[in-house]
Design a protein around this motif. Structure first.
Motif, PDB file in Angstrom:
ATOM      1  N   ALA A   1     -34.525   8.409  61.474  1.00 15.71           N
ATOM      2  CA  ALA A   1     -34.719   8.728  60.059  1.00 15.71           C
ATOM      3  C   ALA A   1     -33.375   8.841  59.331  1.00 15.71           C
ATOM      4  CB  ALA A   1     -35.496  10.034  59.922  1.00 15.71           C
ATOM      5  N   GLU A   2     -33.353   8.421  58.082  1.00 14.89           N
ATOM      6  CA  GLU A   2     -32.108   8.397  57.308  1.00 14.89           C
ATOM      7  C   GLU A   2     -31.492   9.779  57.162  1.00 14.89           C
ATOM      8  OE1 GLU A   2     -30.433   6.685  53.011  1.00 14.89           O
ATOM      9  OE2 GLU A   2     -32.441   6.150  53.724  1.00 14.89           O
ATOM     10  N   GLU A   3     -32.311  10.838  57.153  1.00 15.22           N
ATOM     11  CA  GLU A   3     -31.767  12.186  57.018  1.00 15.22           C
ATOM     12  C   GLU A   3     -30.875  12.568  58.198  1.00 15.22           C
ATOM     13  OE1 GLU A   3     -34.445  15.448  57.110  1.00 15.22           O
ATOM     14  OE2 GLU A   3     -35.343  14.903  59.040  1.00 15.22           O
ATOM     15  N   GLN A   4     -30.980  11.811  59.296  1.00 17.97           N
ATOM     16  CA  GLN A   4     -30.172  12.096  60.480  1.00 17.97           C
ATOM     17  C   GLN A   4     -28.888  11.271  60.528  1.00 17.97           C
ATOM     18  OE1 GLN A   4     -30.599  14.316  62.868  1.00 17.97           O
ATOM     19  NE2 GLN A   4     -32.742  14.938  62.803  1.00 17.97           N
ATOM     20  N   TRP A   5     -28.708  10.343  59.610  1.00 15.79           N
ATOM     21  CA  TRP A   5     -27.540   9.471  59.643  1.00 15.79           C
ATOM     22  C   TRP A   5     -26.246  10.248  59.416  1.00 15.79           C
ATOM     23  CZ3 TRP A   5     -28.966   4.596  56.238  1.00 15.79           C
ATOM     24  CH2 TRP A   5     -30.036   3.912  56.847  1.00 15.79           C
TER      25      TRP A   5
ATOM     26  N   HIS B   1     -26.752   4.254  62.450  1.00 16.51           N
ATOM     27  CA  HIS B   1     -27.853   4.185  61.486  1.00 16.51           C
ATOM     28  C   HIS B   1     -28.958   3.247  61.963  1.00 16.51           C
ATOM     29  CE1 HIS B   1     -24.823   5.297  58.038  1.00 16.51           C
ATOM     30  NE2 HIS B   1     -24.850   6.197  59.018  1.00 16.51           N
TER      31      HIS B   1
ATOM     32  N   ARG C   1     -26.889  15.880  64.297  1.00 16.58           N
ATOM     33  CA  ARG C   1     -26.296  15.405  63.039  1.00 16.58           C
ATOM     34  C   ARG C   1     -25.099  16.255  62.642  1.00 16.58           C
ATOM     35  NH1 ARG C   1     -29.412  16.258  57.450  1.00 16.58           N
ATOM     36  NH2 ARG C   1     -28.359  18.265  57.655  1.00 16.58           N
ATOM     37  N   GLU C   2     -25.262  17.563  62.723  1.00 15.81           N
ATOM     38  CA  GLU C   2     -24.190  18.460  62.297  1.00 15.81           C
ATOM     39  C   GLU C   2     -22.989  18.394  63.234  1.00 15.81           C
ATOM     40  OE1 GLU C   2     -24.299  19.986  59.238  1.00 15.81           O
ATOM     41  OE2 GLU C   2     -26.022  18.633  59.183  1.00 15.81           O
TER      42      GLU C   2
ATOM     43  N   LEU D   1     -31.500  19.659  63.509  1.00 17.67           N
ATOM     44  CA  LEU D   1     -30.372  18.932  62.910  1.00 17.67           C
ATOM     45  C   LEU D   1     -29.063  19.094  63.686  1.00 17.67           C
ATOM     46  CD1 LEU D   1     -31.074  19.768  59.154  1.00 17.67           C
ATOM     47  CD2 LEU D   1     -31.627  17.647  60.364  1.00 17.67           C
TER      48      LEU D   1
ATOM     49  N   ARG E   1     -27.520   7.898  65.361  1.00 10.94           N
ATOM     50  CA  ARG E   1     -27.098   8.575  64.133  1.00 10.94           C
ATOM     51  C   ARG E   1     -25.842   7.948  63.532  1.00 10.94           C
ATOM     52  NH1 ARG E   1     -30.146  11.669  67.109  1.00 10.94           N
ATOM     53  NH2 ARG E   1     -31.404  13.356  66.179  1.00 10.94           N
TER      54      ARG E   1
END
Length: 296
Positions: free
Chosen positions: A27-31, A23, A249-250, A246, A20
């Motif tokens: 998936a980019e949503e997890q970056w 990168h 990521r958070e 998520l 994360r």
């Protein structure tokens, strides 16, 4: 870009955090932006040594340079991620970096007792650096949304639940039950003074009494199960099941913020108290549910 080192490869968090932050292979949503893992040390483990070779190979594929000795990362990073899955070794693993005044994120469980928790906080203070520890469950979007909701009413009590598999090196709720304990403290805040715990083969139920008279509990489920909580407020009762998609990521957003601002998103005193809650629950469960004072 904040340069981070990462120590002890006996947990999947090593790979998941690196993907994360760097990168790569996700998936980019997890970056997550703002920091990068630039060096790592596979380290050692008495809890899950068999996991190290596989995660080491993955980290090499992700392009992270590796060193044999933890101290070899000092001077090459702006902060450290202490990732050993065993809380009982975190003081010794973090110590050389804190001595070098490097900020450290120390993964869950922060420690396996209040004594080590105090030692980490005291050393960080002495060296004028900062520490941060948190379960990823604290930053589950649905939990954050509930805590931030100004219309939720006054919290009168909470029942937090989650998996609580056991391991002798992370005794009691220190192993997986720490996630449910973190959910409890996220909603309730600090102030627990006394804990009673019923320990059985398939469950631990730890009930805490807060100094303001509120009562809340953690239900640790074996062999596993979902995460969630029931909140009792002066406006009613609300059950919230937590989606874990998520959470890394958070949490990483908060970790980057921590290294950037040099301030822990969670007061270390609250983290120490939570370790005391679990310590008291362990003692109570081993003593037929006798009440135990929370050491802080």
């Amino acid at each position: 870009m904040i340069k981070l080192g990462i120590l002890d490869f006996d947990t999947s968090h090593v790979v998941e955090f690196t993907k994360r932050l760097n990168h790569k292979d996700i998936a980019e949503e997890q970056w997550v932006d703002g920091a990068e893992v630039v060096i790592g040390c596979p380290g050692e483990s008495k809890l899950s040594p068999e996991r190290i070779p596989g995660f080491k190979k993955t980290m090499e594929k992700l392009g992270v340079p590796l060193v044999d000795k933890p101290e070899d990362m000092i001077g090459k990073v702006d902060g450290m991620l202490i990732e050993s899955v065993e809380g009982g070794v975190h003081y010794e693993r973090a110590k050389p970096f804190l001595e070098a005044s490097l900020p450290c994120f120390i993964d869950k469980p922060f420690t396996c007792g209040v004594a080590d928790a105090r030692k980490i906080v005291e050393l960080a203070d002495k060296k004028k650096t900062v520490i941060f520890s948190s379960s990823s469950l604290r930053y589950t979007p649905d939990l954050v949304k509930f805590v931030d909701d100004k219309e939720k009413g006054k919290i009168e009590g909470v029942l937090a639940y989650g998996p609580a598999s056991l391991h002798e090196r992370n005794p009691g709720l220190y192993h997986y039950g720490v996630h449910a304990a973190e959910i409890l403290y996220t909603v309730m805040g600090p102030g627990c003074q006394r804990v009673t715990c019923t320990h059985e083969k398939d469950v631990d139920v730890a009930t805490g009494q807060w100094k303001d008279g509120r009562v809340s509990e953690v239900r640790g489920i074996r062999p596993g199960g979902p995460y969630g909580f029931v909140a009792f407020t002066d406006k009613g009762v609300k059950h919230i099941a937590l989606d874990t998609k998520l959470i890394y990521r958070e949490l990483l957003k908060k970790i980057v913020e921590f290294f950037d601002k040099k301030k822990a998103p969670v007061d270390p005193a609250e983290t120490v108290e939570m370790m005391g809650f679990i310590e008291a629950a362990l003692k109570s469960g081993n003593n037929h549910g006798a009440g135990e004072k929370v050491p802080v």
